[in-house]
Motif scaffolding. Structure first.
Motif, PDB file in Angstrom:
ATOM      1  N   LYS A 174       0.718  -1.114   0.075  1.00 38.49           N
ATOM      2  CA  LYS A 174       0.184  -0.128   0.111  1.00 38.49           C
ATOM      3  C   LYS A 174       0.723   1.242   0.044  1.00 38.49           C
ATOM      4  O   LYS A 174       0.592   2.258  -0.727  1.00 38.49           O
ATOM      5  N   PHE A 175       2.007   1.388   0.719  1.00 39.84           N
ATOM      6  CA  PHE A 175       2.671   2.245   0.679  1.00 39.84           C
ATOM      7  C   PHE A 175       3.524   2.619  -0.550  1.00 39.84           C
ATOM      8  O   PHE A 175       3.498   3.639  -1.178  1.00 39.84           O
ATOM      9  N   ALA A 176       3.919   1.614  -1.486  1.00 38.79           N
ATOM     10  CA  ALA A 176       4.373   1.538  -2.603  1.00 38.79           C
ATOM     11  C   ALA A 176       3.332   2.138  -3.779  1.00 38.79           C
ATOM     12  O   ALA A 176       3.849   2.878  -4.656  1.00 38.79           O
ATOM     13  N   ARG A 177       2.184   2.225  -3.297  1.00 38.40           N
ATOM     14  CA  ARG A 177       1.212   2.544  -4.234  1.00 38.40           C
ATOM     15  C   ARG A 177       0.521   4.116  -3.672  1.00 38.40           C
ATOM     16  O   ARG A 177      -0.401   4.673  -4.626  1.00 38.40           O
ATOM     17  N   VAL A 178       1.163   4.526  -2.852  1.00 28.29           N
ATOM     18  CA  VAL A 178       0.999   5.995  -2.450  1.00 28.29           C
ATOM     19  C   VAL A 178       1.560   7.027  -3.530  1.00 28.29           C
ATOM     20  O   VAL A 178       2.927   7.284  -3.451  1.00 28.29           O
ATOM     21  N   ARG A 179       0.687   7.257  -4.290  1.00 25.87           N
ATOM     22  CA  ARG A 179       1.352   8.346  -5.245  1.00 25.87           C
ATOM     23  C   ARG A 179       0.396   9.563  -5.494  1.00 25.87           C
ATOM     24  O   ARG A 179      -0.642   9.412  -5.812  1.00 25.87           O
ATOM     25  N   PHE A 180       1.175  10.469  -5.221  1.00 28.89           N
ATOM     26  CA  PHE A 180       0.558  11.936  -5.392  1.00 28.89           C
ATOM     27  C   PHE A 180       1.505  12.816  -6.074  1.00 28.89           C
ATOM     28  O   PHE A 180       2.482  12.471  -6.339  1.00 28.89           O
ATOM     29  N   VAL A 194      -0.441   8.341   4.464  1.00 34.37           N
ATOM     30  CA  VAL A 194       0.603   7.478   5.168  1.00 34.37           C
ATOM     31  C   VAL A 194       0.098   7.636   6.699  1.00 34.37           C
ATOM     32  O   VAL A 194       0.273   6.493   7.230  1.00 34.37           O
ATOM     33  N   SER A 195      -0.252   8.596   7.243  1.00 34.89           N
ATOM     34  CA  SER A 195      -0.712   8.671   8.724  1.00 34.89           C
ATOM     35  C   SER A 195      -1.881   7.489   8.845  1.00 34.89           C
ATOM     36  O   SER A 195      -2.136   6.863   9.902  1.00 34.89           O
ATOM     37  N   ARG A 196      -2.912   7.708   7.838  1.00 39.76           N
ATOM     38  CA  ARG A 196      -3.978   6.539   8.219  1.00 39.76           C
ATOM     39  C   ARG A 196      -3.372   5.073   7.942  1.00 39.76           C
ATOM     40  O   ARG A 196      -3.729   4.236   8.818  1.00 39.76           O
ATOM     41  N   LEU A 197      -2.380   4.976   7.044  1.00 39.66           N
ATOM     42  CA  LEU A 197      -1.761   3.603   6.885  1.00 39.66           C
ATOM     43  C   LEU A 197      -1.069   3.184   8.237  1.00 39.66           C
ATOM     44  O   LEU A 197      -1.106   1.896   8.436  1.00 39.66           O
ATOM     45  N   VAL A 198      -0.194   4.042   8.909  1.00 38.44           N
ATOM     46  CA  VAL A 198       0.592   3.528   9.986  1.00 38.44           C
ATOM     47  C   VAL A 198      -0.258   3.624  11.454  1.00 38.44           C
ATOM     48  O   VAL A 198       0.104   3.264  12.380  1.00 38.44           O
ATOM     49  N   ALA A 199      -1.682   3.959  11.586  1.00 39.30           N
ATOM     50  CA  ALA A 199      -2.212   4.168  12.610  1.00 39.30           C
ATOM     51  C   ALA A 199      -2.648   3.089  13.358  1.00 39.30           C
ATOM     52  O   ALA A 199      -3.024   2.252  12.327  1.00 39.30           O
ATOM     53  N   SER A 200      -2.690   2.918  14.627  1.00 38.80           N
ATOM     54  CA  SER A 200      -3.417   1.850  15.242  1.00 38.80           C
ATOM     55  C   SER A 200      -4.663   1.622  14.683  1.00 38.80           C
ATOM     56  O   SER A 200      -5.700   2.554  14.811  1.00 38.80           O
ATOM     57  N   PRO A 201      -5.050   0.512  14.413  1.00 39.12           N
ATOM     58  CA  PRO A 201      -6.804   0.396  13.871  1.00 39.12           C
ATOM     59  C   PRO A 201      -7.783   0.129  15.462  1.00 39.12           C
ATOM     60  O   PRO A 201      -8.880   0.265  15.138  1.00 39.12           O
ATOM     61  N   ALA A 210      -4.583  14.754  11.212  1.00 39.81           N
ATOM     62  CA  ALA A 210      -3.569  14.295  10.413  1.00 39.81           C
ATOM     63  C   ALA A 210      -3.481  15.253   9.367  1.00 39.81           C
ATOM     64  O   ALA A 210      -2.316  15.431   8.850  1.00 39.81           O
ATOM     65  N   ARG A 211      -4.344  15.923   8.885  1.00 39.32           N
ATOM     66  CA  ARG A 211      -4.310  17.047   7.766  1.00 39.32           C
ATOM     67  C   ARG A 211      -3.779  18.236   8.070  1.00 39.32           C
ATOM     68  O   ARG A 211      -2.798  18.561   7.523  1.00 39.32           O
ATOM     69  N   GLU A 212      -4.044  18.440   9.282  1.00 41.28           N
ATOM     70  CA  GLU A 212      -3.432  19.845   9.959  1.00 41.28           C
ATOM     71  C   GLU A 212      -1.828  19.396  10.101  1.00 41.28           C
ATOM     72  O   GLU A 212      -1.028  20.303   9.941  1.00 41.28           O
ATOM     73  N   ALA A 213      -1.763  18.421  10.683  1.00 44.30           N
ATOM     74  CA  ALA A 213      -0.194  18.031  10.649  1.00 44.30           C
ATOM     75  C   ALA A 213       0.658  17.894   9.383  1.00 44.30           C
ATOM     76  O   ALA A 213       1.711  18.590   9.331  1.00 44.30           O
ATOM     77  N   ALA A 214      -0.224  17.396   8.548  1.00 45.19           N
ATOM     78  CA  ALA A 214       0.556  17.314   7.157  1.00 45.19           C
ATOM     79  C   ALA A 214       0.823  18.588   6.492  1.00 45.19           C
ATOM     80  O   ALA A 214       1.600  18.998   5.795  1.00 45.19           O
ATOM     81  N   GLU A 215      -0.195  19.671   6.729  1.00 49.27           N
ATOM     82  CA  GLU A 215      -0.250  21.056   6.372  1.00 49.27           C
ATOM     83  C   GLU A 215       1.053  21.826   6.867  1.00 49.27           C
ATOM     84  O   GLU A 215       1.653  22.603   6.325  1.00 49.27           O
ATOM     85  N   ARG A 216       1.267  21.436   8.200  1.00 44.78           N
ATOM     86  CA  ARG A 216       2.332  21.943   8.948  1.00 44.78           C
ATOM     87  C   ARG A 216       3.695  21.292   8.289  1.00 44.78           C
ATOM     88  O   ARG A 216       5.034  22.337   8.418  1.00 44.78           O
ATOM     89  N   ASN A 217       3.833  19.920   7.821  1.00 47.78           N
ATOM     90  CA  ASN A 217       4.999  19.487   7.571  1.00 47.78           C
ATOM     91  C   ASN A 217       4.446  18.833   6.158  1.00 47.78           C
ATOM     92  O   ASN A 217       4.448  17.403   6.112  1.00 47.78           O
ATOM     93  N   VAL A 282      -1.022   1.341  19.836  1.00 47.55           N
ATOM     94  CA  VAL A 282      -0.161   1.967  19.154  1.00 47.55           C
ATOM     95  C   VAL A 282       0.161   1.124  17.726  1.00 47.55           C
ATOM     96  O   VAL A 282       0.545   0.177  17.910  1.00 47.55           O
ATOM     97  N   GLY A 283       0.297   2.002  16.940  1.00 48.09           N
ATOM     98  CA  GLY A 283       0.696   1.396  15.494  1.00 48.09           C
ATOM     99  C   GLY A 283       1.966   1.956  14.835  1.00 48.09           C
ATOM    100  O   GLY A 283       3.001   1.791  16.087  1.00 48.09           O
ATOM    101  N   HIS A 284       2.443   2.152  13.967  1.00 47.83           N
ATOM    102  CA  HIS A 284       3.730   2.479  13.515  1.00 47.83           C
ATOM    103  C   HIS A 284       3.731   4.078  13.391  1.00 47.83           C
ATOM    104  O   HIS A 284       3.904   4.665  12.550  1.00 47.83           O
TER     105      HIS A 284
END
Length: 306
Positions: A174-180, A194-201, A210-217, A282-284
Motif C-alpha cells: 500500500k505504501f508503494a502505491r501512495v502516489r500523489f 501515510v498517517s492513516r496507513l500507520v495508525a493503530s486500528p 492528520a491533515r493539519e499535521a501534514a499541512e504544517r509538515n 499504538v501502531g507504526h
C-alpha cells in the motif's frame, strides 16, 4: 514564513549541517533542556525530522535530555543522492546489493551529526528505519552510544528475504502505491494517507488532525520512492545485533500495521539484557497517548547506564 518555520524558531534552534564525505545532513536541537544528557533521534523511511512530535521531545527534555534530531541522507533537507536503477522500495528490499550507499554509511552519518553537535557520546532513539540505523551505530561505534532505544524497527542485521518475516507485505505494498503529485498539496495528501496507513486500528483515526499535521509538515519524502529505494537498499555488512553491548530498550506498537511486533521481540531476544515494551493501542507511529510511557522508559534506561 511558514507556520512550521515560525514554530521551529521558538522551540528549536536553527538548522545546522553535518558532513559525511559528500553528504550534508540537516539537524537541529530543542531549545528546552539544552544542558541535559545528549539524546539524538533518527527518523524512518523517507521521513524528515519534523515527523517526531514536538510534545514527545519536550517531555524528553523535561526528563533531563538535550534533544537533537536529524534528517537521514535522502530525506528532508539532507543530501539526496542521484537516481539508481532500483526505484521501488519493494524491489530494493530484495536487491542483491546496494547501488547508492551502504548501511555503514548511514550509521556513520549519525556519528557525523554527533561530531557537529560536539557530543562525544549520546543516547540514541531510532524509529522504524532509524531504529535499524541506531542498532548499527551501537555495533559500529559502541563507544559513542550511551544507550540504545529502537522503536518500530526490524533487527538491524537482517536484509532481503529474511526481512519478510517481520514486515506486513500488504501494508508495504500500500505504501508503494501512495502516489500523489510532487507539489505541496500532493505532499499534504500523501501525509494524510501515510498517517492513516500507520495508525493503530484500535484508535479512531483523526483525519482532521492528520491533515493539519501534514499541512504544517508537507514532507515530499514520504512518497519519494526513488529516495526510499536507496535507503531501504542500503545493506549491512557488519556483525550481528547479538554483539550489541550497550543498554538497550526495544519499543514496539502492539498494533503496528507495518512492522510486526515479532520484530521487536526478536531484537530484544538477541541483545543481552534488552528490555522489550509493547505499547498498547499504538501502531507504526508516535501517538500522544504513548508519549509519557516512551519518555519514562528512556529515562529509566538512561538511569541504568549511570
Amino acid at each position: 514564513m511558514s507556520s512550521t518555520q515560525e514554530h521551529q524558531e521558538h522551540l528549536w534552534g536553527p538548522v545546522r549541517w553535518a558532513e559525511n564525505g559528500a553528504v550534508r545532513l540537516a539537524f537541529d536541537s530543542l531549545v528546552e533542556g539544552a544542558d541535559g544528557e545528549p539524546l539524538l533521534m533518527a527518523t524512518g523511511l523517507g521521513a524528515n525530522r519534523f515527523w517526531i512530535p514536538d510534545g514527545l521531545c519536550r517531555l524528553l527534555a523535561a526528563q533531563g535530555f538535550a534533544v537533537a534530531r536529524y534528517d537521514q541522507r535522502d530525506g528532508g533537507e539532507s543530501t539526496h543522492l542521484p537516481p539508481t536503477a532500483t526505484r521501488n522500495p519493494l524491489s530494493a528490499l530484495f536487491a542483491k546489493r546496494e547501488e547508492a550507499y551502504t548501511a555503514e554509511d548511514m550509521a556513520d552519518d549519525t556519528i557525523a551529526v554527533m561530531d557537529a553537535l560536539g557530543w562525544r557520546s549520546a543516547h540514541l532513539l531510532g524509529v522504524s528505519l532509524g531504529g535499524a540505523v541506531a542498532q548499527r551505530v551501537a555495533l559500529r561505534h559502541p563507544g559513542r552510544v550511551r544507550t540504545l532505544t529502537t522503536m518500530a524497527a526490524v533487527p538491524g542485521d537482517v536484509s532481503g528475504l529474511r526481512t519478510m518475516r517481520y514486515i506486513r507485505m500488504s501494508t508495504l505494498a500500500k505504501f508503494a502505491r501512495v502516489r500523489f503529485p510532487d507539489t505541496p498539496d500532493g505532499a499534504v495528501a500523501a501525509g494524510v494517507a501515510v498517517s492513516r496507513l500507520v495508525a493503530s486500528p484500535n484508535r479512531p483515526f483523526d483525519e482532521q488532525a492528520a491533515r493539519e499535521a501534514a499541512e504544517r509538515n508537507a514532507d515530499r519524502g514520504i512518497h519519494d520512492q526513488d529516495a526510499q529505494s536507496r535507503q531501504i537498499g542500503a545493506q549491512w555488512h557488519g556483525p550481528p545485533i547479538s554483539a550489541v553491548t550497550r543498554p538497550t530498550l526495544v519499543l514496539h506498537g502492539a498494533d503496528d500495521p507495518l512492522i510486526k511486533p515479532s520484530a521487536g521481540k526478536a531484537i530484544a531476544s538477541r541483545i543481552a539484557h534488552a528490555r522489550l515494551v509493547l505499547l498498547p493501542r499504538v501502531g507504526h507511529e508516535f501517538p500522544e497517548c504513548a508519549w509519557h510511557s516512551v519518555a519514562t522508559e528512556i529515562r529509566d534506561l538512561a538511569n541504568s547506564e549511570r
